[in-house]
Design an enzyme around this catalytic site. Structure first.
Site, PDB file in Angstrom:
ATOM      1  N   SER A  86     -18.463   3.894  -5.001  1.00 41.40           N
ATOM      2  CA  SER A  86     -17.479   4.353  -5.984  1.00 41.40           C
ATOM      3  C   SER A  86     -17.043   3.167  -6.827  1.00 41.40           C
ATOM      4  CB  SER A  86     -16.262   4.971  -5.286  1.00 41.40           C
ATOM      5  OG  SER A  86     -15.572   3.993  -4.533  1.00 41.40           O
TER       6      SER A  86
ATOM      7  N   GLY B  98     -18.062   1.921  -9.434  1.00 43.68           N
ATOM      8  CA  GLY B  98     -19.105   1.082  -9.994  1.00 43.68           C
ATOM      9  C   GLY B  98     -19.733   0.093  -9.029  1.00 43.68           C
TER      10      GLY B  98
ATOM     11  N   GLU C 234     -17.691  15.271 -13.604  1.00 45.32           N
ATOM     12  CA  GLU C 234     -18.101  14.381 -14.687  1.00 45.32           C
ATOM     13  C   GLU C 234     -19.348  14.928 -15.381  1.00 45.32           C
ATOM     14  OE1 GLU C 234     -17.819  10.015 -13.879  1.00 45.32           O
ATOM     15  OE2 GLU C 234     -17.537  10.709 -11.817  1.00 45.32           O
TER      16      GLU C 234
ATOM     17  N   GLU D  57     -21.661  13.977 -11.981  1.00 45.70           N
ATOM     18  CA  GLU D  57     -21.171  13.856 -10.612  1.00 45.70           C
ATOM     19  C   GLU D  57     -19.941  14.734 -10.433  1.00 45.70           C
ATOM     20  OE1 GLU D  57     -20.401   9.826  -9.526  1.00 45.70           O
ATOM     21  OE2 GLU D  57     -22.451   9.146  -9.873  1.00 45.70           O
TER      22      GLU D  57
ATOM     23  N   ASP E  24     -10.089   8.969 -10.820  1.00 45.07           N
ATOM     24  CA  ASP E  24      -9.376   7.840 -11.427  1.00 45.07           C
ATOM     25  C   ASP E  24      -9.139   8.044 -12.920  1.00 45.07           C
ATOM     26  OD1 ASP E  24     -12.055   7.491 -12.087  1.00 45.07           O
ATOM     27  OD2 ASP E  24     -12.256   5.527 -11.114  1.00 45.07           O
ATOM     28  N   THR E  25     -10.087   8.650 -13.633  1.00 40.69           N
ATOM     29  CA  THR E  25      -9.864   8.905 -15.063  1.00 40.69           C
ATOM     30  C   THR E  25      -8.726   9.891 -15.286  1.00 40.69           C
ATOM     31  OG1 THR E  25     -11.480  10.708 -15.155  1.00 40.69           O
ATOM     32  CG2 THR E  25     -12.303   8.485 -15.556  1.00 40.69           C
TER      33      THR E  25
ATOM     34  N   ARG F  43      -8.606  -3.201  -9.588  1.00 35.91           N
ATOM     35  CA  ARG F  43      -7.672  -2.437 -10.414  1.00 35.91           C
ATOM     36  C   ARG F  43      -6.321  -2.433  -9.709  1.00 35.91           C
ATOM     37  NH1 ARG F  43     -10.687   2.499 -11.251  1.00 35.91           N
ATOM     38  NH2 ARG F  43      -9.756   3.331  -9.381  1.00 35.91           N
TER      39      ARG F  43
END
Length: 394
Positions: free
Chosen positions: A160, A162, A267, A279, A286-287, A364
């Site tokens: 996850s 990236g 997504e 996906e 998160d978005t 993050r």
């Protein structure tokens, strides 16, 4: 603990949260609003959700035996996976014994593994996707890249944010992409997916909620990722009515196949009026943190209501909005934030500091939120906020 189980059709009073990062923290807050007892679990201590949960447990959720012992000891009414690194096979066993997994153990098992969900979407449901191949070793990987062609995207089947993801733009990058995938997977070394590079106009996340009254959709969220990791998002993403209907149809098909109740982050890539499935996550995305300022019910509130069998009569978009991640690089357990007064003096803005205890590499650490008359105005506000915020490591 307040006993309010009879209020809910699901008769739930205790929840075990498997994954206690920033998304899990917001889910825990929403569950606490309804009096639910929350047990937060993660592989490290003092994770964000642990800071507001009733109790916390620290262990690797990939350890199936330890996971089972914790669940049998705590006897939660609901088990809410919030990360990929979980022994999903053990959850499936426990579900057969009567434990309730959100949305279902099989849905979690499918979506924690890119191989399972891609085959379900493309081969079972017939949804349009990018071309793909799977590889278990470097020899298979080279053949997969040759079959898919360059450029291509390489991802561990379990990862996850990236981690382990690369874009191969020429043959000299093949070995490096393989090595990166073997370091970045949630479960360590293992199988990867090689995807054909898709020509698209934009990406969206369509938050899809399966609840007691049916299926509801949030306004589409556009987003930007860097190396597969979310950096900023905005809502609504402008798209044609035809593309939006195709996106909803795609999201409904995949979430119906997965079943259960809760929110799903679906997504998709969009090119003109065409939509390709990418996906799906069976949990807040998160978005979707932009919904903490854009809607009457955030994605976390929607998830909690759906889980508890509570009604969701409407999802109202207040105004165009945007979010932007605050990413910190370095190594330290001592962080100091400054510039918040200046950032929050901008009208129509807000922020969340996640409370992660340390940084090692890049991480993050907070999210900036803004509303505007247009998406562009809201996004510009978050960019200006980011200029004001400074995070020092000691």
């Amino acid at each position: 603990m307040l006993k309010i189980g009879t209020v809910f059709k699901e008769n739930a009073t205790k929840a075990m949260l498997l994954g206690s990062g920033e998304l899990g923290k917001e889910v825990a807050i929403e569950l606490k609003r309804f009096g639910i007892e929350v047990i937060a679990v993660d592989k490290y201590a003092d994770a964000p959700a642990m800071q507001i949960a009733d109790r916390s447990l620290v262990f690797s959720m990939l350890d199936g035996e330890e996971l089972e012992r914790a669940i049998l000891r705590e006897k939660p009414d609901i088990i809410i996976p919030e990360v990929e690194a979980i022994a999903t096979g053990k959850l499936m066993e426990l579900e057969k014994k009567g434990y309730r997994v959100i949305p279902t153990a099989s849905a979690v098992n499918f979506t924690m593994n890119r191989e399972g969900i891609r085959k379900l979407a493309a081969e079972t449901l017939g949804l349009k996707t990018s071309p793909y191949e799977f590889a278990s070793n470097f020899e298979e990987f080279e053949k997969a890249v040759g079959k898919i062609g360059i450029p291509c995207v390489v991802k561990p089947i379990m990862s996850s944010s990236g981690h382990g993801q690369s874009v191969v733009r020429d043959s000299s990058q093949i070995l490096g992409a393989w090595e990166n995938s073997q370091k970045g997977g949630r479960a360590g070394k293992g199988k990867v997916i090689v995807e054909g590079f898709v020509d698209f106009d934009y990406e969206i996340t369509l938050l899809t909620v399966r609840h007691s009254g049916g299926t509801s959709f949030c306004a589409p969220i556009g987003h930007e990722q860097i190396d597969g990791d979310y950096r900023r998002s905005w809502q609504p993403q402008e798209m044609s009515p035809e593309a939006l209907e195709k996106a909803k149809d795609c999201a409904r098909k995949i979430t119906d196949a997965l079943g259960g109740r809760g929110i799903f982050g679906v997504e998709m890539f969009v090119k003109g009026d065409e939509v390709l499935f990418s996906e799906v996550s069976p949990r807040p995305h998160d978005t979707g943190m932009v919904t903490m300022i854009s809607q009457n019910l955030s994605e976390f509130a929607l998830h909690a209501r759906a889980i508890l069998g509570l009604p969701i009569p409407e999802i109202e978009l207040y105004s165009p909005s945007a979010s932007r991640a605050v990413v910190v690089e370095g190594k330290s357990g001592m962080l100091e934030y400054s510039g918040m007064e200046e950032a929050l003096s901008i009208p129509g803005t807000d922020m969340r500091i996640f409370g992660k205890p340390e940084v090692d590499g890049h991480r993050r650490m907070a999210v900036l939120l803004a509303r505007g008359k247009t998406v562009e105005e809201a996004d510009a506000k978050t960019a200006k906020m980011l200029e004001k915020i400074e995070v020092k490591l000691y």
